[in-house]
Motif scaffolding. Structure first.
Motif, short mmCIF file in Angstrom:
data_model
loop_
_atom_site.label_atom_id
_atom_site.label_comp_id
_atom_site.label_asym_id
_atom_site.label_seq_id
_atom_site.Cartn_x
_atom_site.Cartn_y
_atom_site.Cartn_z
N GLN A 329 44.53 36.32 46.55
CA GLN A 329 44.06 37.25 47.58
C GLN A 329 45.09 38.38 47.70
O GLN A 329 46.27 38.12 47.95
N LEU A 330 44.65 39.61 47.56
CA LEU A 330 45.55 40.77 47.54
C LEU A 330 45.37 41.61 48.79
O LEU A 330 44.35 41.53 49.48
N ASP A 331 46.34 42.44 49.04
CA ASP A 331 46.29 43.37 50.17
C ASP A 331 45.19 44.40 49.92
O ASP A 331 45.30 45.17 48.95
N ALA A 334 46.21 48.09 49.29
CA ALA A 334 47.04 48.47 48.15
C ALA A 334 46.29 49.46 47.27
O ALA A 334 45.08 49.35 47.10
#
Length: 334
Positions: A329-331, A334
């Motif tokens: 799970q990424l920001d 970004a």
């Protein structure tokens, strides 16, 4: 148990598919088929409980006579549809992984003219399920999806054999148009008209080329997202930039509304430390298991499928993790 036929089984995807099948089914008979018998024999010896067979794409029986098979995978570009027709003649399920949206008409026609004979799987979802299955799980958090942007990163060291290289070049260099969904409409656009900037897992900006695997239409049909695009960058992977070995990564960004009607934006990535071939082989292996009923359920019914329609998501993600794959799970900012 009738054997599984891997047409093109001595290539990298074929070897990974055989590896995943053998790990799950130690006694499963596997036919490593190809046009170079010596290469097929070398692969068969490494796999064990496998047999090399010389394939003749000009023959209706592929040169195999009346030999039965449980399922067939075509792992090279088969313009004659020889392996598909062979599978149908045996009532066996079939998956191919080279036909893009502009190429699928012959496979669809072969199915439509004999729809009750056997299941036919259009396998050209990116990494054969490793993109679409996690993306569909992400989509379940939305009530409405406006945008889906997919960016795949192939490390420059992550090259396959001649067949895979030719397929990738055809996908990225020789296709003048790509399929996207814009404002709810599927349309073909010039592939070189709009260079795409993507952000890798480690935040690095990369130039990417738009491509159109079947994930575009799969996700469009299931989610009804108004805008869907897919881009590919061939650069250093994030893991290798950080001093580690190469990997492959697929970043999915979604935007829309959550179940309470509030704006929602999510971003995740699938990362695999063995590059593109292992997860592709895993997807092929699991589709073959489903087609042949090797997973404990009845073999898949006759029909026309994408891989993500056949594979149980939880089982697939567990097997992907077992081979080293991660869903991160990424920001979303970004």
């Amino acid at each position: 148990m009738n054997p599984i036929l891997l047409a093109g089984g001595s290539g990298l995807v074929g070897r990974w598919a055989a590896h995943h099948l053998r790990a799950q089914h130690p006694q499963l008979p596997i036919l490593i088929g190809g046009r170079d018998l010596a290469k097929a024999q070398a692969t068969a010896e490494r796999i064990g409980e496998a047999e090399a067979v010389l394939l003749d794409s000009e023959a209706e029986d592929l040169g195999l006579g009346d030999r039965p098979v449980a399922a067939v995978a075509t792992l090279y570009r088969d313009s004659h549809l020889a392996a598909l027709r062979f599978a149908q003649s045996r009532g066996a399920g079939h998956i191919s992984i080279s036909a893009e949206p502009q190429d699928i008409a012959p496979e669809v026609a072969a199915y439509m003219h004999d729809p009750g004979r056997a299941p036919v799987v259009l396998g050209t979802e990116w990494l054969v399920g490793a993109t679409t299955i996690p993306a569909l799980q992400l989509a379940s958090q939305f009530a409405r999806i406006e945008d889906i942007r997919i960016a795949a990163v192939l490390d420059v060291q992550d090259t396959g054999g001649p067949e895979q290289v030719a397929d990738l070049e055809r996908l990225t260099d020789s296709a003048p148009m790509v399929l996207e969904r814009r404002n709810g409409v599927y349309a073909w656009h010039a592939a070189d008209a709009e260079p795409t900037l993507i952000h890798a897992v480690d935040g690095t900006d990369m130039q990417a080329s738009p491509i159109s695997p079947n994930d575009v239409v799969t996700l469009g049909t299931v989610t009804n997202a108004r805008n869907i695009s897919f881009s590919l960058a061939e650069e250093l992977s994030s893991t290798r930039r950080q001093g580690g070995p190469m990997s492959t990564e697929v970043i999915v960004e979604m935007a829309g509304d959550d179940t309470s009607g509030q704006p929602l934006r999510l971003r995740q990535a699938v990362v695999h430390p063995q590059g593109q071939m292992s997860p592709t082989g895993l997807g092929v292996a699991m589709v073959l298991e489903r087609l042949a009923g090797l997973d404990g359920a009845a073999p898949a019914a006759a029909g026309l499928y994408f891989p993500s329609q056949l594979l149980d998501a939880d089982t697939y993600l567990e097997r992907l993790a077992r081979t080293g794959g991660q869903v991160l799970q990424l920001d979303p900012a970004a």
